[in-house]
Scaffold this active site. Structure first.
Site, short mmCIF file in Angstrom:
data_model
loop_
_atom_site.label_atom_id
_atom_site.label_comp_id
_atom_site.label_asym_id
_atom_site.label_seq_id
_atom_site.Cartn_x
_atom_site.Cartn_y
_atom_site.Cartn_z
N GLY A 1 62.79 43.61 29.95
CA GLY A 1 63.95 42.76 29.72
C GLY A 1 63.72 41.55 28.83
O GLY A 1 64.62 41.11 28.11
N GLU B 1 60.53 35.15 30.64
CA GLU B 1 61.36 36.09 31.42
C GLU B 1 62.79 36.08 30.90
O GLU B 1 63.27 35.06 30.37
CB GLU B 1 61.38 35.67 32.89
CG GLU B 1 60.34 36.33 33.77
CD GLU B 1 60.63 37.80 34.02
OE1 GLU B 1 61.39 38.42 33.24
OE2 GLU B 1 60.11 38.34 35.01
N ASP B 2 63.48 37.19 31.08
CA ASP B 2 64.91 37.20 30.78
C ASP B 2 65.69 36.57 31.92
O ASP B 2 66.60 35.78 31.71
CB ASP B 2 65.43 38.61 30.45
CG ASP B 2 65.05 39.62 31.52
OD1 ASP B 2 64.17 39.33 32.36
OD2 ASP B 2 65.62 40.73 31.51
N ASP C 1 65.47 36.07 39.50
CA ASP C 1 66.46 36.43 40.52
C ASP C 1 65.90 36.01 41.89
O ASP C 1 66.00 34.85 42.27
CB ASP C 1 66.67 37.95 40.39
CG ASP C 1 67.90 38.46 41.11
OD1 ASP C 1 68.28 37.87 42.12
OD2 ASP C 1 68.46 39.47 40.70
N LYS D 1 69.12 32.71 38.29
CA LYS D 1 70.15 33.04 39.28
C LYS D 1 69.68 32.49 40.64
O LYS D 1 69.23 33.24 41.51
CB LYS D 1 70.34 34.56 39.33
CG LYS D 1 71.66 35.01 39.93
CD LYS D 1 71.68 36.50 40.13
CE LYS D 1 72.32 37.24 38.99
NZ LYS D 1 72.45 38.69 39.27
N PHE E 1 76.60 40.78 38.37
CA PHE E 1 75.74 41.78 37.73
C PHE E 1 75.79 41.57 36.22
O PHE E 1 76.74 41.96 35.55
CB PHE E 1 76.22 43.18 38.09
CG PHE E 1 75.16 44.23 37.91
CD1 PHE E 1 74.39 44.30 36.74
CD2 PHE E 1 74.91 45.16 38.91
CE1 PHE E 1 73.41 45.26 36.57
CE2 PHE E 1 73.92 46.12 38.75
CZ PHE E 1 73.18 46.17 37.58
N VAL E 2 74.76 40.90 35.70
CA VAL E 2 74.77 40.59 34.28
C VAL E 2 73.89 41.55 33.49
O VAL E 2 72.82 41.97 33.95
CB VAL E 2 74.33 39.13 34.00
CG1 VAL E 2 75.41 38.16 34.42
CG2 VAL E 2 73.02 38.78 34.69
N ASP F 1 69.43 45.12 31.65
CA ASP F 1 69.98 46.49 31.67
C ASP F 1 70.68 46.82 32.98
O ASP F 1 70.53 46.13 33.99
CB ASP F 1 68.85 47.50 31.49
CG ASP F 1 68.00 47.66 32.76
OD1 ASP F 1 67.55 46.63 33.30
OD2 ASP F 1 67.82 48.80 33.22
N ARG G 1 70.88 46.86 27.09
CA ARG G 1 69.89 45.85 26.68
C ARG G 1 70.17 45.35 25.26
O ARG G 1 69.83 44.23 24.92
CB ARG G 1 68.48 46.44 26.70
CG ARG G 1 67.94 46.79 28.09
CD ARG G 1 66.45 47.04 27.99
NE ARG G 1 65.89 47.78 29.11
CZ ARG G 1 65.49 47.24 30.26
NH1 ARG G 1 65.59 45.94 30.44
NH2 ARG G 1 64.98 47.99 31.23
C1 PRP Z 1 63.95 41.99 36.02
C2 PRP Z 1 63.63 40.75 35.21
C3 PRP Z 1 62.52 40.10 35.97
C4 PRP Z 1 62.82 40.50 37.40
C5 PRP Z 1 63.46 39.35 38.10
O1 PRP Z 1 63.11 43.01 35.65
O2 PRP Z 1 63.24 41.07 33.91
O3 PRP Z 1 61.26 40.58 35.59
O4 PRP Z 1 63.73 41.60 37.37
O5 PRP Z 1 63.78 39.70 39.42
P1 PRP Z 1 63.17 38.99 40.67
O6 PRP Z 1 63.23 37.50 40.43
O7 PRP Z 1 64.07 39.42 41.79
O8 PRP Z 1 61.77 39.46 40.88
P2 PRP Z 1 63.33 44.54 36.10
O9 PRP Z 1 62.42 44.86 37.26
O10 PRP Z 1 64.78 44.80 36.30
O11 PRP Z 1 62.74 45.34 34.87
P3 PRP Z 1 63.22 45.34 33.35
O12 PRP Z 1 62.88 43.99 32.76
O13 PRP Z 1 62.43 46.43 32.73
O14 PRP Z 1 64.71 45.61 33.32
#
Ligand code: PRP
Length: 185
Positions: free
Chosen positions: A49, A104-105, A108, A136, A157-158, A164, A170
């Site tokens: 991401g 990071e993107d 959460d 978030k 849900f962004v 993604d 993406r």
């Molecule tokens: C997303 C995002 C962070 C993580 C955040 O990655 O890029 O790495 O989730 O979530 P958290 O704070 O609850 O740990 P994801 O696992 O969806 O993989 P991606 O980047 O390949 O979409």
């Protein structure tokens, strides 16, 4: 905006548009460049991401940077709550005595970031900070420090700009809210 991608049917609203992202990215890049003036920085992107944000962030920076990536598996969304994650792709670089910024993107629950910060701290970088485009905080399960934040987003849900659903969206150039009927099936 973005008429080349037929996204209107799937996106409820544009939360952060291209211009807002561009301006904020430039602001963060400038701040980092000031904070690390005279130093070299390694940007660590968390796949997949963060790739889009990282690509724009590094080009807006005014100091020398290197780039490396990590890929993290959470054993699926259900087991993420346990904080059990593992590294699928480790850094290629040795970060000992280096100035490192995790990019990071979105943050959460914070579990991915906490794991990464703990893991990379153990490698004795000179400094370790975190930069995230989106925060978030309403979903946080563990406290984490984000030194550079782009935007705080509500618990919706962004997708887009790296984020993604089922690997799609993406490449949208903005951050938008996905229509519930898409992920509800
Ligand atoms: C997303 C995002 C962070 C993580 C955040 O990655 O890029 O790495 O989730 O979530 P958290 O704070 O609850 O740990 P994801 O696992 O969806 O993989 P991606 O980047 O390949 O979409």
């Amino acid at each position: 905006m973005s008429k080349r991608i037929p996204w209107e049917a799937d996106i409820l609203e544009v939360l952060i548009n291209e211009e807002q992202i561009r301006a904020k990215t430039a602001e963060i890049a400038h701040q980092i460049s000031q904070d690390y003036e005279g130093k070299e920085v390694i940007l660590v992107g968390v796949m997949v991401g963060a790739v889009v944000f990282l690509a724009d962030l590094m080009r807006a920076m005014e100091i020398p940077v290197s780039v490396d990536f990590v890929a993290i598996s959470s054993y699926g969304k259900d087991t993420r709550s346990s904080g059990v994650v593992r590294i699928l792709k480790d850094l290629d670089m040795n970060i000992e005595s280096k100035h490192v910024i995790i990019v990071e993107d979105i943050v959460d629950t914070g579990l991915t970031l906490k794991y990464l910060v703990d893991n990379l701290s153990a490698r004795s970088p000179a400094t370790l900070r975190v930069c995230a485009l989106l925060d978030k905080p309403s979903r946080r399960k563990v406290p984490v420090t984000i030194h550079y934040v782009g935007f705080t987003v509500p618990d919706k849900f962004v997708v887009g700009y790296g984020l993604d659903f089922d690997q799609r969206y993406r490449n949208l150039p903005f951050v938008g809210v996905l229509r519930p009927e898409i992920y509800a099936g």
